[in-house]
Design an enzyme around this catalytic site. Structure first.
Site, mmCIF file in Angstrom:
data_model
loop_
_atom_site.group_PDB
_atom_site.id
_atom_site.type_symbol
_atom_site.label_atom_id
_atom_site.label_comp_id
_atom_site.label_asym_id
_atom_site.label_seq_id
_atom_site.Cartn_x
_atom_site.Cartn_y
_atom_site.Cartn_z
ATOM 1 N N ASN A 60 -13.924 5.109 2.436
ATOM 2 C CA ASN A 60 -14.211 6.437 2.989
ATOM 3 C C ASN A 60 -15.705 6.671 3.203
ATOM 4 O O ASN A 60 -16.089 7.428 4.092
ATOM 5 C CB ASN A 60 -13.597 7.516 2.091
ATOM 6 C CG ASN A 60 -12.097 7.637 2.336
ATOM 7 O OD1 ASN A 60 -11.515 6.777 2.995
ATOM 8 N ND2 ASN A 60 -11.482 8.668 1.826
ATOM 9 N N GLU A 61 -16.547 5.988 2.393
ATOM 10 C CA GLU A 61 -17.995 6.122 2.626
ATOM 11 C C GLU A 61 -18.335 5.608 4.026
ATOM 12 O O GLU A 61 -19.093 6.216 4.779
ATOM 13 C CB GLU A 61 -18.799 5.326 1.575
ATOM 14 C CG GLU A 61 -18.755 5.885 0.164
ATOM 15 C CD GLU A 61 -17.495 5.497 -0.602
ATOM 16 O OE1 GLU A 61 -16.713 4.658 -0.097
ATOM 17 O OE2 GLU A 61 -17.258 6.050 -1.696
ATOM 18 N N SER B 189 -10.957 -9.779 4.326
ATOM 19 C CA SER B 189 -12.065 -9.596 3.374
ATOM 20 C C SER B 189 -12.490 -10.913 2.741
ATOM 21 O O SER B 189 -11.676 -11.809 2.536
ATOM 22 C CB SER B 189 -11.638 -8.642 2.257
ATOM 23 O OG SER B 189 -11.150 -7.456 2.797
ATOM 24 N N GLN C 215 -2.844 -10.245 5.705
ATOM 25 C CA GLN C 215 -4.124 -10.025 6.394
ATOM 26 C C GLN C 215 -5.226 -10.699 5.577
ATOM 27 O O GLN C 215 -5.437 -10.346 4.416
ATOM 28 C CB GLN C 215 -4.387 -8.514 6.482
ATOM 29 C CG GLN C 215 -5.670 -8.157 7.194
ATOM 30 C CD GLN C 215 -6.077 -6.708 6.946
ATOM 31 O OE1 GLN C 215 -5.690 -6.118 5.930
ATOM 32 N NE2 GLN C 215 -6.843 -6.137 7.843
ATOM 33 N N GLU D 186 -5.303 0.694 11.946
ATOM 34 C CA GLU D 186 -5.107 0.745 10.503
ATOM 35 C C GLU D 186 -5.583 2.084 9.957
ATOM 36 O O GLU D 186 -4.985 2.660 9.070
ATOM 37 C CB GLU D 186 -5.852 -0.412 9.843
ATOM 38 C CG GLU D 186 -5.579 -0.524 8.363
ATOM 39 C CD GLU D 186 -6.243 -1.744 7.710
ATOM 40 O OE1 GLU D 186 -5.853 -2.051 6.601
ATOM 41 O OE2 GLU D 186 -7.148 -2.356 8.311
ATOM 42 N N SER E 269 -3.337 -8.725 0.530
ATOM 43 C CA SER E 269 -2.154 -8.114 -0.074
ATOM 44 C C SER E 269 -0.930 -9.002 0.095
ATOM 45 O O SER E 269 -0.604 -9.409 1.211
ATOM 46 C CB SER E 269 -1.862 -6.753 0.569
ATOM 47 O OG SER E 269 -2.914 -5.857 0.330
HETATM 48 C C1 LIG Z 1 -4.817 -1.647 -1.898
HETATM 49 C C2 LIG Z 1 -5.739 -2.549 -1.128
HETATM 50 C C3 LIG Z 1 -5.200 -3.464 -0.241
HETATM 51 C C4 LIG Z 1 -6.039 -4.325 0.471
HETATM 52 N N1 LIG Z 1 -5.457 -5.263 1.265
HETATM 53 C C5 LIG Z 1 -6.242 -6.122 1.955
HETATM 54 C C6 LIG Z 1 -5.644 -7.142 2.763
HETATM 55 O O1 LIG Z 1 -4.412 -7.255 2.850
HETATM 56 N N2 LIG Z 1 -6.449 -8.000 3.408
HETATM 57 C C7 LIG Z 1 -7.813 -7.919 3.342
HETATM 58 O O2 LIG Z 1 -8.481 -8.715 3.991
HETATM 59 N N3 LIG Z 1 -8.428 -6.988 2.560
HETATM 60 C C8 LIG Z 1 -7.662 -6.090 1.860
HETATM 61 N N4 LIG Z 1 -8.253 -5.146 1.042
HETATM 62 C C9 LIG Z 1 -9.717 -5.154 0.860
HETATM 63 C C10 LIG Z 1 -10.412 -3.977 1.502
HETATM 64 O O3 LIG Z 1 -10.374 -4.054 2.883
HETATM 65 C C11 LIG Z 1 -11.853 -3.932 0.941
HETATM 66 O O4 LIG Z 1 -11.732 -3.624 -0.434
HETATM 67 C C12 LIG Z 1 -12.723 -2.913 1.630
HETATM 68 O O5 LIG Z 1 -13.000 -3.307 2.950
HETATM 69 C C13 LIG Z 1 -14.048 -2.694 0.882
HETATM 70 O O6 LIG Z 1 -14.723 -3.887 0.712
HETATM 71 P P1 LIG Z 1 -15.242 -4.378 -0.728
HETATM 72 O O7 LIG Z 1 -14.108 -4.238 -1.695
HETATM 73 O O8 LIG Z 1 -15.879 -5.694 -0.524
HETATM 74 O O9 LIG Z 1 -16.333 -3.295 -1.176
HETATM 75 P P2 LIG Z 1 -17.868 -3.265 -0.748
HETATM 76 O O10 LIG Z 1 -17.976 -3.449 0.719
HETATM 77 O O11 LIG Z 1 -18.631 -4.189 -1.625
HETATM 78 O O12 LIG Z 1 -18.248 -1.755 -1.095
HETATM 79 C C14 LIG Z 1 -18.456 -1.302 -2.441
HETATM 80 C C15 LIG Z 1 -18.802 0.190 -2.376
HETATM 81 O O13 LIG Z 1 -20.057 0.380 -1.647
HETATM 82 C C16 LIG Z 1 -19.869 1.286 -0.556
HETATM 83 N N5 LIG Z 1 -20.662 0.883 0.598
HETATM 84 C C17 LIG Z 1 -20.811 -0.371 1.085
HETATM 85 N N6 LIG Z 1 -21.603 -0.354 2.184
HETATM 86 C C18 LIG Z 1 -21.956 0.949 2.395
HETATM 87 C C19 LIG Z 1 -22.743 1.641 3.382
HETATM 88 N N7 LIG Z 1 -23.342 0.972 4.386
HETATM 89 N N8 LIG Z 1 -22.858 2.985 3.276
HETATM 90 C C20 LIG Z 1 -22.258 3.676 2.270
HETATM 91 N N9 LIG Z 1 -21.521 3.081 1.312
HETATM 92 C C21 LIG Z 1 -21.356 1.744 1.369
HETATM 93 C C22 LIG Z 1 -18.388 1.175 -0.227
HETATM 94 O O14 LIG Z 1 -17.910 2.309 0.455
HETATM 95 C C23 LIG Z 1 -17.773 1.024 -1.627
HETATM 96 O O15 LIG Z 1 -17.626 2.277 -2.250
HETATM 97 C C24 LIG Z 1 -7.453 -4.265 0.314
HETATM 98 C C25 LIG Z 1 -8.001 -3.333 -0.581
HETATM 99 C C26 LIG Z 1 -7.165 -2.497 -1.308
HETATM 100 C C27 LIG Z 1 -7.784 -1.527 -2.276
#
Ligand SMILES: Cc1cc2nc3c(=O)[nH]c(=O)nc-3n(C[C@H](O)[C@H](O)[C@H](O)COP(=O)(O)OP(=O)(O)OC[C@H]3O[C@@H](n4cnc5c(N)ncnc54)[C@H](O)[C@@H]3O)c2cc1C
Length: 393
Positions: free
Chosen positions: A371-372, A130, A127, A247, A164
């Site tokens: 979860n946020e 991100s 996938q 998902e 992943s």
């Molecule tokens: C085990 C694992 C597997 C994954 N596999 C894939 C994959 O296969 N393909 C893929 O594309 N992605 C994958 N991901 C990525 C995942 O989808 C992202 O990590 C996730 O969407 C969060 O985005 P970010 O890491 O950019 O955090 P950010 O969006 O930068 O967020 C950082 C923090 O700020 C908080 N936050 C941000 N905006 C808000 C808001 N408006 N209100 C309140 N809080 C907020 C978030 O909740 C978080 O705690 C994976 C992640 C993990 C941990």
């Protein structure tokens, strides 16, 4: 609506058939982590074995390798699967996130071309959603797709992250901005591509535990023919969102996984007590709580299944499931490590699997939408609270 937890004779026979196949076929030793090269290959072989037994995609039509069974049988199968201690599914992203899109938005030609390889592990999909600046705010995607009429297709540029197992996977699927002038959610299109296409560089991201399950994917003028575009041009957001709910809700996390883990936790508590460990009242309570929560999740899932069977929309409630299963998984594994005491720090013997599963559980509140964000969805779409001020978040 009321929910009747009674199975038909056919459903019970189906579950019994699954149980005996799994008893005979599940590898006796836990496979190495699928976030390693050897583990990925071993899990791919397991996908082939599952497919040979026609247990890979039970709810799919028979013509694509399924058994044409309904939701009830699927949940029953998942319960049997995890009870048997069967390996995690390396084909899961393809099966639960991509396949529903192929069924719902793919052309007949795409269905014939892609579905068979999804069922037997011969094509594992990554996938690629991100981006460094687009995780929670997925609509902020900046990777681009530019029209190339002369070759009948599109040219992709940009970067994806946190994909992943993209290091060993065969193909990827993801959103790209095909119309830079359109508003955020508009102008996105869903593309698929081979991960060894000219112009693609896949770079592993090493994790704290030494695994390289994640990858960055760089696109440098990567050509994708029209035949590999999924859904309409500019329709990528709607297409993608039709699986984001999957998902978060049922398809990624059937209750069988947590029921089996809760049973293992109770067994761990009993063997620790039998070996003379002094288990505090607080830890005993946490064991009981984890078991109750796993049962509650099971009942909630059956409620969701009952509603889906009479044609009700489930929608944003997937967010409730997501928050619940991710916190349950983390609490359950924290409790297991508490029971292990100092031994929990050591990754040997059967401690290893508890430590590995604990480390993965910590990621639960992040992937599939943090979860946020899920709590924001619950607050706004289910509870009807006013929209939060995004600038303060
Ligand atoms: C085990 C694992 C597997 C994954 N596999 C894939 C994959 O296969 N393909 C893929 O594309 N992605 C994958 N991901 C990525 C995942 O989808 C992202 O990590 C996730 O969407 C969060 O985005 P970010 O890491 O950019 O955090 P950010 O969006 O930068 O967020 C950082 C923090 O700020 C908080 N936050 C941000 N905006 C808000 C808001 N408006 N209100 C309140 N809080 C907020 C978030 O909740 C978080 O705690 C994976 C992640 C993990 C941990």
């Amino acid at each position: 609506m009321t929910m009747k937890l009674e199975y038909t004779a056919e459903q019970l026979a189906f579950a019994a058939e699954a149980r005996s196949w799994l008893e005979a076929n599940v590898p006796k030793d836990r496979l190495p982590s699928m976030d390693t090269e050897a583990g990925f290959a071993a899990h791919r072989e397991w996908e082939q074995q599952l497919s040979d037994g026609r247990w890979s995609v039970v709810s799919w039509p028979a013509e694509f390798g399924g058994r044409d069974v309904g939701l009830v049988e699927w949940v029953l199968f998942e319960e049997e699967y995890y009870r048997a201690g069967a390996p995690t599914r390396v084909a899961q992203n393809g099966i639960s996130l991509l396949a529903p899109i192929i069924f719902g938005h793919g052309t007949p030609e795409q269905q014939q071309r892609w579905l068979p390889g999804l069922t037997d592990g011969s094509i594992i999909w990554a996938q690629a959603w991100s981006e460094p600046g687009a995780g929670s705010d997925l609509a902020a995607i900046r990777s681009t797709a530019t029209r190339d009429d002369s070759r009948g297709g599109w040219v992709l540029n940009g970067q994806k992250i946190w994909s992943s197992r993209a290091v060993w996977a065969d193909r990827g699927f993801g959103l790209f901005r095909s119309d830079p002038a359109a508003q955020r959610h508009h102008g996105l299109t869903y593309y698929t591509f081979p991960l060894d296409a000219p112009g693609i560089t896949v770079r592993a991201i090493e994790q704290l535990d030494g695994g390289t399950g994640f990858a960055e994917i760089f696109f440098d003028d990567v050509f994708v023919p029209d035949a590999d575009v999924l859904g309409g041009i500019g329709d990528g957001w709607r297409v993608a969102m039709s699986t984001a709910g999957n998902e978060r809700g049922l398809s990624l996390r059937a209750p069988g996984r947590f029921l089996a883990a809760a049973d293992n936790l109770v067994a761990l508590a009993n063997t620790s007590a039998a070996a003379g460990a002094d288990i505090s009242a607080a830890t005993r309570e946490r064991v009981a709580e984890a078991w109750i929560d796993a049962e509650a999740y099971r009942l909630f899932t059956w409620h969701t299944v009952s509603r889906a069977l009479v044609g009700e929309e489930v929608g944003s409630e997937g967010s409730i499931n997501k928050v619940f299963w991710s916190e349950l998984d983390r609490d359950l594994h924290e409790t297991a490590l508490e029971l292990r005491g100092a031994e929990a720090e050591v990754k040997t013997g059967d401690h290893g699997s508890w430590v590995d599963d604990y480390l993965f559980s910590v990621a639960g509140p992040i992937y599939a939408g943090t979860n946020e964000i899920q709590r924001n969805i619950i607050a706004e779409r289910i509870l009807g609270l006013p929209r939060g001020d995004r600038r303060k978040n």
